[in-house]
Design a protein around this motif. Structure first.
Motif, PDB file in Angstrom:
ATOM      1  N   PHE A 180      34.403  32.749  48.626  1.00 29.38           N
ATOM      2  CA  PHE A 180      34.240  31.304  48.553  1.00 29.38           C
ATOM      3  C   PHE A 180      33.307  30.788  49.645  1.00 29.38           C
ATOM      4  CE2 PHE A 180      38.839  32.005  47.382  1.00 29.38           C
ATOM      5  CZ  PHE A 180      38.616  31.944  46.017  1.00 29.38           C
ATOM      6  N   ALA A 189      34.811  27.111  43.700  1.00 26.22           N
ATOM      7  CA  ALA A 189      35.837  28.061  44.149  1.00 26.22           C
ATOM      8  C   ALA A 189      36.849  28.336  43.028  1.00 26.22           C
ATOM      9  CB  ALA A 189      36.542  27.541  45.397  1.00 26.22           C
ATOM     10  N   VAL A 190      37.166  27.297  42.272  1.00 25.56           N
ATOM     11  CA  VAL A 190      38.099  27.480  41.146  1.00 25.56           C
ATOM     12  C   VAL A 190      37.512  28.491  40.156  1.00 25.56           C
ATOM     13  CG1 VAL A 190      39.198  26.356  39.159  1.00 25.56           C
ATOM     14  CG2 VAL A 190      39.104  25.167  41.358  1.00 25.56           C
ATOM     15  N   ALA A 197      37.385  32.064  41.750  1.00 27.46           N
ATOM     16  CA  ALA A 197      38.699  32.703  41.891  1.00 27.46           C
ATOM     17  C   ALA A 197      39.048  33.519  40.650  1.00 27.46           C
ATOM     18  CB  ALA A 197      39.772  31.655  42.167  1.00 27.46           C
ATOM     19  N   GLU A 198      38.491  33.120  39.518  1.00 31.71           N
ATOM     20  CA  GLU A 198      38.774  33.852  38.270  1.00 31.71           C
ATOM     21  C   GLU A 198      38.280  35.293  38.326  1.00 31.71           C
ATOM     22  OE1 GLU A 198      40.679  32.840  35.760  1.00 31.71           O
ATOM     23  OE2 GLU A 198      41.015  31.074  37.021  1.00 31.71           O
ATOM     24  N   MET A 254      38.253  37.195  41.225  1.00 31.38           N
ATOM     25  CA  MET A 254      38.806  37.929  42.371  1.00 31.38           C
ATOM     26  C   MET A 254      39.420  39.271  41.952  1.00 31.38           C
ATOM     27  SD  MET A 254      40.674  34.945  44.609  1.00 31.38           S
ATOM     28  CE  MET A 254      41.168  35.871  46.074  1.00 31.38           C
ATOM     29  N   ASP A 255      40.071  39.272  40.814  1.00 31.71           N
ATOM     30  CA  ASP A 255      40.759  40.485  40.332  1.00 31.71           C
ATOM     31  C   ASP A 255      39.793  41.642  40.119  1.00 31.71           C
ATOM     32  OD1 ASP A 255      41.683  37.876  39.178  1.00 31.71           O
ATOM     33  OD2 ASP A 255      43.482  39.064  38.764  1.00 31.71           O
ATOM     34  N   GLN A 256      38.527  41.333  39.926  1.00 25.01           N
ATOM     35  CA  GLN A 256      37.571  42.396  39.616  1.00 25.01           C
ATOM     36  C   GLN A 256      36.992  43.047  40.872  1.00 25.01           C
ATOM     37  OE1 GLN A 256      34.909  41.682  36.283  1.00 25.01           O
ATOM     38  NE2 GLN A 256      36.091  39.863  35.750  1.00 25.01           N
ATOM     39  N   TYR A 257      37.362  42.512  42.029  1.00 25.40           N
ATOM     40  CA  TYR A 257      36.919  43.117  43.290  1.00 25.40           C
ATOM     41  C   TYR A 257      37.877  44.246  43.679  1.00 25.40           C
ATOM     42  CZ  TYR A 257      33.145  39.912  43.924  1.00 25.40           C
ATOM     43  OH  TYR A 257      31.953  39.256  43.757  1.00 25.40           O
ATOM     44  N   THR A 277      43.036  44.915  45.729  1.00 26.49           N
ATOM     45  CA  THR A 277      43.274  43.805  44.811  1.00 26.49           C
ATOM     46  C   THR A 277      44.595  43.985  44.064  1.00 26.49           C
ATOM     47  OG1 THR A 277      40.901  43.593  44.578  1.00 26.49           O
ATOM     48  CG2 THR A 277      42.233  42.546  42.896  1.00 26.49           C
ATOM     49  N   LEU A 326      47.966  40.768  43.767  1.00 30.27           N
ATOM     50  CA  LEU A 326      47.871  39.952  42.559  1.00 30.27           C
ATOM     51  C   LEU A 326      48.639  38.633  42.702  1.00 30.27           C
ATOM     52  CD1 LEU A 326      48.079  42.797  39.891  1.00 30.27           C
ATOM     53  CD2 LEU A 326      46.047  41.685  40.857  1.00 30.27           C
ATOM     54  N   ILE A 385      46.491  36.302  44.790  1.00 27.63           N
ATOM     55  CA  ILE A 385      45.378  35.796  43.978  1.00 27.63           C
ATOM     56  C   ILE A 385      45.862  34.721  43.010  1.00 27.63           C
ATOM     57  CG2 ILE A 385      43.682  36.442  42.198  1.00 27.63           C
ATOM     58  CD1 ILE A 385      43.486  39.200  43.610  1.00 27.63           C
ATOM     59  N   LYS A 400      44.551  30.820  42.977  1.00 29.64           N
ATOM     60  CA  LYS A 400      43.997  30.167  41.771  1.00 29.64           C
ATOM     61  C   LYS A 400      44.728  28.865  41.488  1.00 29.64           C
ATOM     62  CE  LYS A 400      42.513  34.374  39.347  1.00 29.64           C
ATOM     63  NZ  LYS A 400      42.816  35.286  38.231  1.00 29.64           N
ATOM     64  N   LEU A 442      44.016  26.155  44.198  1.00 27.76           N
ATOM     65  CA  LEU A 442      42.648  25.623  44.128  1.00 27.76           C
ATOM     66  C   LEU A 442      42.540  24.572  43.025  1.00 27.76           C
ATOM     67  CD1 LEU A 442      40.434  28.804  44.618  1.00 27.76           C
ATOM     68  CD2 LEU A 442      40.410  26.762  46.065  1.00 27.76           C
ATOM     69  N   LYS A 443      43.218  24.827  41.924  1.00 27.72           N
ATOM     70  CA  LYS A 443      43.160  23.882  40.799  1.00 27.72           C
ATOM     71  C   LYS A 443      43.817  22.553  41.143  1.00 27.72           C
ATOM     72  CE  LYS A 443      42.856  27.344  37.190  1.00 27.72           C
ATOM     73  NZ  LYS A 443      43.714  28.307  36.501  1.00 27.72           N
TER      74      LYS A 443
END
Lengths: 207, 207
Positions: free
Chosen positions: A13, A153-154, A157-158, A160-163, B190, B194, B197, B201, B204-205
């Motif tokens: 972010f 950032a919203v 954040a979607e 993040m799981d792929q890092y 990661t 979870l 994360i 998410k 942030l929303k």
């Protein structure tokens, strides 16, 4: 252990403190790391230098680089091209230096596709509230810019799981240390040591 | 970051120094790690204690544990059962301690199948020659035992590629430090974060 450099991609972010983190990491371990500089077609901002923040190139030059397969990844962002020159990265890795790319998510995921051994790091403050405090705390951005970054950032954040790893930047020194340990530990990865393993197998058979 | 413990499995050649390494790691970071003790049907050797080196159980007791799904993994090795009691491992991980299993390759790969987040570490001396020197240097084994261990090392080396990381045990202190850093860095994975994360998410929303 592996003498070949690690490729680490850092995203996160806006307001997470990536910039300070990288600067500190490179300051503390100048011999070990090489920071890759991106090429971009956007105009330099005040204080930015060609070859320091970015390689500033024209759209034609950039498209020539794409055509010559001279970029590890490239992406279009707010109407401008951004990309990572391949030769510098590969040269540094061959020389045993760990290369860090600080790039946007789209580019990061593209690098990972091309080089599956890439270490993808996502830098985040400890909470969303803290992110907002940091963005406001700078005192230099308009409310519009802050809202815009939080909105981005919203979306970010979607992904993040792929890092591979999440780096929580709460205390700068602790985070620099974690980042360094994490990148260094990758030298022990099996995929980085296939030559060593092959030699060991060979030698053991000859005993 | 993740408060849940990491499951790390350590295997490696006989003579690689696994035992000393683990002892040192646990001595230096007694609060952080829990060493899982295996159950076995083999007879205790001189100096071995029930509940310290192994839980020594009968074949019937062991098979009852299998029947009750009370083992994370079990394998048969030189005519005896060896297995990892599940409850201890899961309890320690829930309590946030990192659990280390020192087990044979067959068992290690079975654990990974069951718990894909397991960190598989393979400990090796820097070369095959050094392995032989260490085995001979002990001065306590017969030539037959040494030949047997080297032969087994040839077989074991075939599985090195299936481990996540290779730990070269050249200098003990450096190797303990690397092992600790490596295991600790897994808290940032990661897949270990979870919940964090998901919260990020969500928060942030709401900003």
């Amino acid at each position: 252990m592996s003498q070949k450099g690690i490729l680490a991609v850092v995203s996160g972010f806006s307001g997470a403190g990536k910039g300070t983190l990288m600067k500190e990491l490179l300051k503390q371990h100048a011999d070990q790391y090489a920071l890759s500089i991106s090429a971009t077609t956007r105009s330099p901002r005040v204080g930015e230098e060609h070859g320091r923040e970015y390689f500033f190139v024209s759209k034609e030059e950039f498209e020539e680089m794409i055509g010559q397969d001279a970029l590890i990844e490239h992406a279009c962002y707010v109407g401008n091209y951004y990309g990572t020159p391949k030769s510098y990265v590969l040269e540094q890795m061959e020389a045993g230096r760990d290369v860090i790319l600080e790039i946007e998510i789209q580019g990061a995921l593209n690098v990972k596709k091309k080089f599956p051994d890439t270490l993808l790091l996502f830098v985040t403050p400890p909470s969303a509230g803290e992110l907002e405090r940091r963005l406001r705390g700078r005192g230099t951005e308009t409310e519009d810019v802050i809202r815009d970054r939080l909105k981005r950032a919203v979306e970010e954040a979607e992904y993040m799981d792929q890092y591979d790893y999440i780096l929580v930047n709460d205390d700068l020194d602790a985070c620099v240390a974690s980042m360094h340990e994490l990148i260094q530990s990758q030298h022990g990865k099996t995929s980085q040591n296939l030559e060593f393993i092959a030699e060991m197998k060979q030698e053991l058979k000859q005993l």
